[in-house]
Design an enzyme around this catalytic site. Structure first.
Site, short mmCIF file in Angstrom:
data_model
loop_
_atom_site.label_atom_id
_atom_site.label_comp_id
_atom_site.label_asym_id
_atom_site.label_seq_id
_atom_site.Cartn_x
_atom_site.Cartn_y
_atom_site.Cartn_z
N SER A 1 40.98 43.96 41.66
CA SER A 1 39.63 44.49 41.90
C SER A 1 38.78 44.43 40.63
O SER A 1 38.23 45.42 40.16
CB SER A 1 39.69 45.93 42.43
OG SER A 1 38.49 46.25 43.12
N SER B 1 34.63 48.32 46.86
CA SER B 1 35.12 46.99 46.46
C SER B 1 35.54 46.09 47.61
O SER B 1 35.87 44.92 47.37
CB SER B 1 36.28 47.13 45.48
OG SER B 1 35.79 47.41 44.18
N LYS C 1 33.89 42.74 47.85
CA LYS C 1 34.41 41.53 47.22
C LYS C 1 34.92 40.51 48.24
O LYS C 1 35.01 39.31 47.94
CB LYS C 1 35.52 41.89 46.24
CG LYS C 1 35.05 42.68 45.00
CD LYS C 1 36.21 43.01 44.09
CE LYS C 1 35.77 43.68 42.79
NZ LYS C 1 35.32 45.07 42.97
#
Length: 473
Positions: free
Chosen positions: A306, A115, A118
């Site tokens: 997240s 993640s 991102k």
């Protein structure tokens, strides 16, 4: 943005402890299990927590001296880098003021970001889209008599719940964070239909904004919903669920249309039969519309918690702004092209999505560090929501249950903002840290290990805590 008032000033990170303790901690991390080694020594020059009513992030700062030296970082990190729980570790530590690499190991080696991907998505999105922009969901006059069309604009946070029942990571919303309301859209539409003498309609729904595959290659109907421009409550089966990976419906667009139909009928408008897919005509009369929170707030939410579904939606907004197809491939092209234009070295970067769920994604640690330094650059204030949206160590989002007493990293609680990343065998962390001299540094730590999740994350956190505790000269 976020729950806590935080600022970076010449004295370091200022955290308002009163506000921190007065509110429930949003979100949860994956961490649990046995205790880690004991705490690190407190920094020689402890920083006092004080309240601030100023901006969440003022600027990156130079502190009381220059940046750490490579030799100092190598010396002071030597012990914590030997932890076997880290498995294979690639890392980069850079100066938050200049972006210059200070210390690295495999910093140019592509690694699975999970993640932390991102960060690339959100920096590119804010470079393309003003932070005060909002996503609009509309209802327009349909192509035939008595027809209306619900048009998806790409807002997965649109809700069918009363706003006083809506929660983000367990917390109620305020005026800035409240999502667009499907009930409000139904009221507007019903008012327009009644004024036109139309008590009964056929409802269509339009998902033509997006193209390409709807399902993420790693779709499991929990960690991410089917990616469509029309959905309600992120496609959750239970819209009130606060689970980290809630069960999702197979057809989010159909669910959204059904919810809207029920709300329209509650307003006294008869909806004939079941809603069907259709396309709004160009220039069709608007009967009602609602808008999402600002792009800055959406990015705050997706980074703090997240949120994979929201990340893919923001990636598609970036694709649209960059005149690319609103698809997985189009979003990747928009992100990579935009970051290249911003001067980020993209050698070794391989992306398949905007969320980091894809196991084939690859990003070198140095790229993550450069992206973070760019987000803090005085030349790019439009990117600042990326830094302020990252969780605060020990307090918010996916870091709420990390940097605690059992991790041995508690001395860095409140001094770190970072994006977490987790896949099977992969634990990553990339963010900012204030060192003992008040200097802001950026870092990226990327591990692949067979160790347990708690041990691996604690080992990563101890590295960051050691950076925070030293001047490393």
């Amino acid at each position: 943005m976020g729950v806590l008032g935080v600022a970076l000033t010449a004295g370091g990170l200022l955290l308002d402890p009163g506000r921190a303790l007065a509110q429930p901690v949003p979100g949860t991390s994956h961490s649990s299990g046995k205790a880690s080694p004991g705490p690190l020594p407190a920094p020689a020059d402890p920083r006092r927590a004080v309240a601030t009513d100023g901006p969440v992030l003022v600027a990156t700062v130079a502190g009381t001296g220059g940046p750490p030296t490579t030799q100092g970082l190598q010396r002071d990190l030597a012990a914590v880098l030997q932890d076997r729980s880290l498995g294979t570790l690639n890392l980069a530590v850079a100066d938050g003021v200049t972006g210059q690499l200070l210390f690295g190991s495999g910093e140019n080696t592509p690694a699975t970001p999970a993640s932390t991907n991102k960060l690339l998505t959100t920096v590119a999105a804010l470079a393309l889209i003003p932070a005060d922009s909002r996503i609009t969901t509309r209802v327009v006059q349909g192509p035939g008599a008595g027809e209306i069309t619900l048009v998806g604009g790409g807002d997965p946070t649109l809700t069918g719940l009363p706003l006083d029942q809506y929660r983000i990571a367990g917390l109620p919303v305020d005026q800035d964070t409240a999502p667009a309301s499907m009930a409000d859209l139904a009221r507007q539409t019903a008012t327009a239909l009644k004024a036109a003498g139309t008590p009964s309609v056929k409802l269509n729904f339009d998902t033509s904004l997006y193209s390409g595959p709807v399902l993420h290659p790693q779709n499991d109907s929990t960690n991410i919903a089917a990616v469509t421009p029309l959905m309600v409550d992120e496609g959750r089966i239970d819209p009130r669920s606060q689970e980290e990976a809630p069960a999702r419906v197979f057809d989010p667009a159909g669910q959204a249309a059904d919810v809207f139909a029920a709300l329209l009928q509650a307003q006294g408008i008869t909806v004939q039969a079941k809603p069907t897919a259709g396309t709004a005509g160009p220039g069709a009369k608007v009967l009602g519309q609602v808008r999402s929170p600002t792009m800055g707030r959406l990015i705050d939410r997706l980074l703090t918690n997240s949120d994979n579904t929201l990340a893919e939606a923001v990636a598609r907004q970036a694709a649209i702004a960059d005149h690319q197809p609103a698809s997985f491939d189009g979003a990747v092209k928009a992100v990579t092209d935009t970051l290249s234009r911003l001067g980020v070295p993209m050698n070794g970067v391989v992306l398949y999505d905007g969320s980091g769920l894809h196991t084939g994604d690859l990003i070198p640690p140095l790229v993550l560090a450069k992206v973070l330094a760019l987000a803090g650059s005085p030349q790019h204030p439009e990117l600042r929501p990326v830094l302020t949206g990252m969780p605060i160590a020990g307090f918010t989002g996916t870091l709420a249950n990390r940097f605690g007493a059992t991790s041995g990293a508690q001395s860095a609680a409140g001094l770190v903002r970072a994006k977490t990343g987790s896949l099977s065998g992969v634990n990553t962390l990339a963010g900012t840290v204030v060192d003992a001299d008040g200097r802001v540094l950026v870092f990226a730590l990327m591990t692949r290990t067979t160790a347990g999740v708690v041990d691996a994350r604690s080992a990563v956190d101890r590295i960051v805590a050691r950076i925070a505790a030293c001047g490393c000269r």
